[in-house]
Design a protein around this motif. Structure first.
Motif, PDB file in Angstrom:
ATOM      1  N   LEU A   1       0.823  -1.214   0.000  1.00 61.97           N
ATOM      2  CA  LEU A   1       0.000   0.000   0.000  1.00 61.97           C
ATOM      3  C   LEU A   1       0.856   1.262   0.000  1.00 61.97           C
ATOM      4  O   LEU A   1       0.488   2.279  -0.578  1.00 61.97           O
ATOM      5  CB  LEU A   1      -0.910  -0.001   1.235  1.00 61.97           C
TER       6      LEU A   1
ATOM      7  N   LEU B   1       1.731   2.876  -3.459  1.00 61.66           N
ATOM      8  CA  LEU B   1       0.678   3.290  -4.388  1.00 61.66           C
ATOM      9  C   LEU B   1       0.647   4.802  -4.593  1.00 61.66           C
ATOM     10  O   LEU B   1       0.146   5.281  -5.609  1.00 61.66           O
ATOM     11  CB  LEU B   1      -0.692   2.817  -3.877  1.00 61.66           C
TER      12      LEU B   1
ATOM     13  N   LYS C   1      -7.036   0.545 -10.641  1.00 64.58           N
ATOM     14  CA  LYS C   1      -7.931  -0.023  -9.628  1.00 64.58           C
ATOM     15  C   LYS C   1      -7.498  -1.434  -9.223  1.00 64.58           C
ATOM     16  O   LYS C   1      -7.483  -1.769  -8.035  1.00 64.58           O
ATOM     17  CB  LYS C   1      -9.376  -0.053 -10.144  1.00 64.58           C
TER      18      LYS C   1
ATOM     19  N   THR D   1      -4.473  -1.424  -6.927  1.00 62.93           N
ATOM     20  CA  THR D   1      -4.829  -1.000  -5.573  1.00 62.93           C
ATOM     21  C   THR D   1      -5.510  -2.128  -4.804  1.00 62.93           C
ATOM     22  O   THR D   1      -5.178  -2.393  -3.638  1.00 62.93           O
ATOM     23  CB  THR D   1      -5.763   0.225  -5.636  1.00 62.93           C
TER      24      THR D   1
ATOM     25  N   GLN E   1      -9.726   7.049  -7.993  1.00 58.32           N
ATOM     26  CA  GLN E   1      -8.300   7.219  -8.236  1.00 58.32           C
ATOM     27  C   GLN E   1      -7.998   7.445  -9.710  1.00 58.32           C
ATOM     28  O   GLN E   1      -8.791   7.119 -10.591  1.00 58.32           O
ATOM     29  CB  GLN E   1      -7.512   6.020  -7.716  1.00 58.32           C
TER      30      GLN E   1
ATOM     31  N   GLY F   1      -0.444   7.005  -7.980  1.00 63.51           N
ATOM     32  CA  GLY F   1      -1.866   7.281  -7.883  1.00 63.51           C
ATOM     33  C   GLY F   1      -2.163   8.613  -7.212  1.00 63.51           C
ATOM     34  O   GLY F   1      -1.404   9.101  -6.376  1.00 63.51           O
TER      35      GLY F   1
ATOM     36  N   PHE G   1      -5.660  10.129  -5.198  1.00 66.93           N
ATOM     37  CA  PHE G   1      -6.806   9.459  -4.601  1.00 66.93           C
ATOM     38  C   PHE G   1      -7.809  10.452  -4.013  1.00 66.93           C
ATOM     39  O   PHE G   1      -7.454  11.566  -3.612  1.00 66.93           O
ATOM     40  CB  PHE G   1      -6.335   8.513  -3.484  1.00 66.93           C
TER      41      PHE G   1
END
Length: 572
Positions: free
Chosen positions: A298, A301, A332, A335, A452, A507, A509
């Motif tokens: 995570l 990202l 997507k 993630t 995102q 990304g 978000f």
């Protein structure tokens, strides 16, 4: 007398604030699991650049660090090491003096390779250090993309050679190493795929026109034209790809889909192949699925620290629905897989329903949707619930029945991840209601929605500070308060980023958590604008604001942000 211990390079990395102790431990775990070396793991996780790690390693071992992107290597030096030796051992000669050859390597402790080079070359060897990725790029730059032969040479060979397509790999669908005795078209197709992988492309597009065949690669989200092959080669290229992807060679009027498994160097790749009949012939798109892309956590990202903490807490919930929204190609799947990797422990059962399964995750039960036999999302979810899972991933909530089954799963004590195609987070609520899901069920089951997009990252090798004009800053909504402590960067273009000024993507978000107020608005079927206004008041950062923070930190540019998000989103 006590002997002073030489500081380990990992200690130096921590002491200088390049990585934290926790990040170092995470990299050690990844290295142990994947078999890669610790410096490579640090770079793969994004905690340090190859340059930072190599400079510290060079300092620790008393060796020279060399910047290969700014070093010109004479041809007579390159000729000292055969290409096969350079590629196999990931080394490259950089200079020769008094009979001694200076060779760039990425591992200062790989003594077996050093001894091998001395034996093969019959020369004294001096070692200097450079990042592994930089060495591989230099090999491609100085030796050419494959076996010293150009694409034009192979195209000529293909044209002049009669090809027998029955004499191909017996293991159809799997590409192994291609040697020089292979048919020219076999080597040409292998070269196209290999070059795309080396250039970090996500897709290969082979498109026929009246007088040519256009070949394009999608790199960091943008299509780049690489070559035009003669029109007469289209049939040969198509036949080779169809054989590899287990397709019907004779079928030319209908679309076809297939899959190719492939090894490029140390990488194991899957290619999803789609063939579509067009006006001038069959067009091919090969999507490159690199397993390394799903090993990221995570942290990598691109979350801000605030959103990272919130999202990590959300995925630890025992039940509820977490939706990730955005257009095709917005990251997507990456993630969601990162979230599943975080939750993938022996005490949890995770089942996914995907159309199709893009990446295979160890330790997770993955089910591929097959509409032709009636195995759709709703039917799979119904069967999933009898398997007693803790976590469920539904590839996409595309119809009422799938959405209802996902909601039922969340209300019966399961954590459900899924995706929707909406432009922002608040729109997902009205999208579900428009599908036919009762508003009270949406309000009671959805716990968070995250929109995102992907933006390109400024190249670390050639980035330089700059100051946007006042007009651009005003249009972008940058206030004087935001400017305090901000540094704008952009890349001037170098060999590492192929002159684009960008390398890689991250990304941005928009994380909306379903608070009591937003649940109440959902239950009342309130307009999107009202839900959005309340979410912003409660602390939700919009896509644009999250991206703007990354611009102010020098990670991307205003131009790149404005290509995927607009300041007007704040007012909707």
């Amino acid at each position: 007398m006590a002997v002073k211990r030489r500081a380990d390079y990992t200690d130096l990395l921590v002491q200088r604030g390049i990585v934290s102790a926790d990040q170092l431990e995470e990299a050690r775990e990844l290295a142990a699991q994947s078999g890669m070396k610790l410096p490579d793991a640090l770079v793969r996780l994004g905690y340090a650049s190859g340059e930072e790690v190599m400079k510290v390693l060079a300092e620790q071992h008393g060796l020279q660090y060399i910047d290969l992107s700014r070093t010109s290597i004479p041809p007579h030096v390159i000729e000292q090491v055969p290409e096969s030796v350079a590629r196999e051992n990931v080394v490259i000669p950089v200079a020769e003096e008094d009979g001694q050859l200076k060779v760039a390597v990425s591992d200062p402790d790989d003594f077996a390779t050093f001894d091998k080079l001395r034996f093969i070359l019959n020369k004294r060897i001096e070692i200097c250090l450079a990042p592994r990725e930089a060495i591989q790029e230099a090999i491609n730059r100085y030796y050419g993309q494959t076996s010293g032969e150009s694409r034009d040479t192979m195209i000529t060979e293909v044209t002049d050679t009669a090809i027998d397509f029955t004499q191909v790999d017996t293991d159809v669908g799997t590409v192994q190493d291609v040697d020089e005795s292979s048919a020219p078209v076999v080597r040409l197709v292998h070269l196209i795929i290999s070059e795309a992988v080396q250039l970090r492309a996500s897709d290969i597009h082979i498109e026929p026109f009246e007088d040519r065949v256009r070949i394009r690669y999608r790199i960091d989200g943008y299509l780049v034209e690489r070559d035009n092959a003669p029109r007469r080669l289209l049939g040969a290229i198509l036949s080779r790809i169809k054989i590899l992807a287990k397709m019907d060679i004779a079928e030319r009027r209908r679309p076809q889909d297939g899959r190719i498994k492939m090894n490029i160097g140390e990488k194991q790749l899957d290619l999803r192949v789609s063939i579509l009949p067009s006006t001038w012939g069959q067009a091919v798109v090969m999507r490159i699925l690199d397993k390394d892309n799903i090993k990221i956590g995570l942290r990598q990202l691109g979350f801000s620290e605030e959103d990272y903490v919130k999202f990590k807490q959300l995925i630890k919930r025992p039940n509820g629905i977490i939706l990730v929204t955005g257009p095709t190609g917005s990251g997507k799947t990456t993630t969601l897989y990162a979230a599943l990797n975080e939750l993938n422990t022996p005490d949890r059962k995770i089942i996914t329903a995907e159309d199709p399964v893009e990446y295979y995750l160890p330790g997770i039960n993955q089910v591929e949707i097959k509409h032709e036999i009636g195995l759709d999302f709703a039917r799979v979810i119904r069967a999933m619930l009898r398997q007693a899972p803790n976590v469920i991933l539904v590839g996409e909530m595309r119809d009422l029945e799938t959405a209802q089954m996902g909601i039922q799963a969340s209300l019966t004590g399961h954590l459900v991840f899924s995706t929707l195609h909406t432009n922002d987070a608040p729109s997902s609520i009205t999208r579900l209601i428009d599908m036919g899901v009762p508003a009270y069920l949406v309000a009671s089951s959805v716990v968070a929605i995250m929109a995102q997009r992907l933006v390109r990252v400024v190249c670390e090798q050639c980035k330089q500070p700059y100051q946007p004009s006042d007009a651009v800053l005003e249009m972008a909504g940058v206030t004087p308060e935001m400017m305090a402590g901000a540094t704008f960067y952009r890349g001037k273009g170098c060999s590492r980023c192929n002159g684009t000024g960008y390398r890689g993507r991250m990304g941005i978000f928009e994380l909306m958590i379903m608070s009591p107020k937003i649940r109440e608005l959902t239950f009342k079927n309130a307009p999107v604008a009202e839900i959005r206004r309340v979410a912003i008041q409660e602390g939700m950062k919009t896509l644009y604001m999250d991206g703007l923070q990354k611009v102010l930190k020098g990670k991307t540019t205003l131009e790149e942000l404005l290509s995927v998000a607009r300041p007007e989103e704040e007012l909707r």
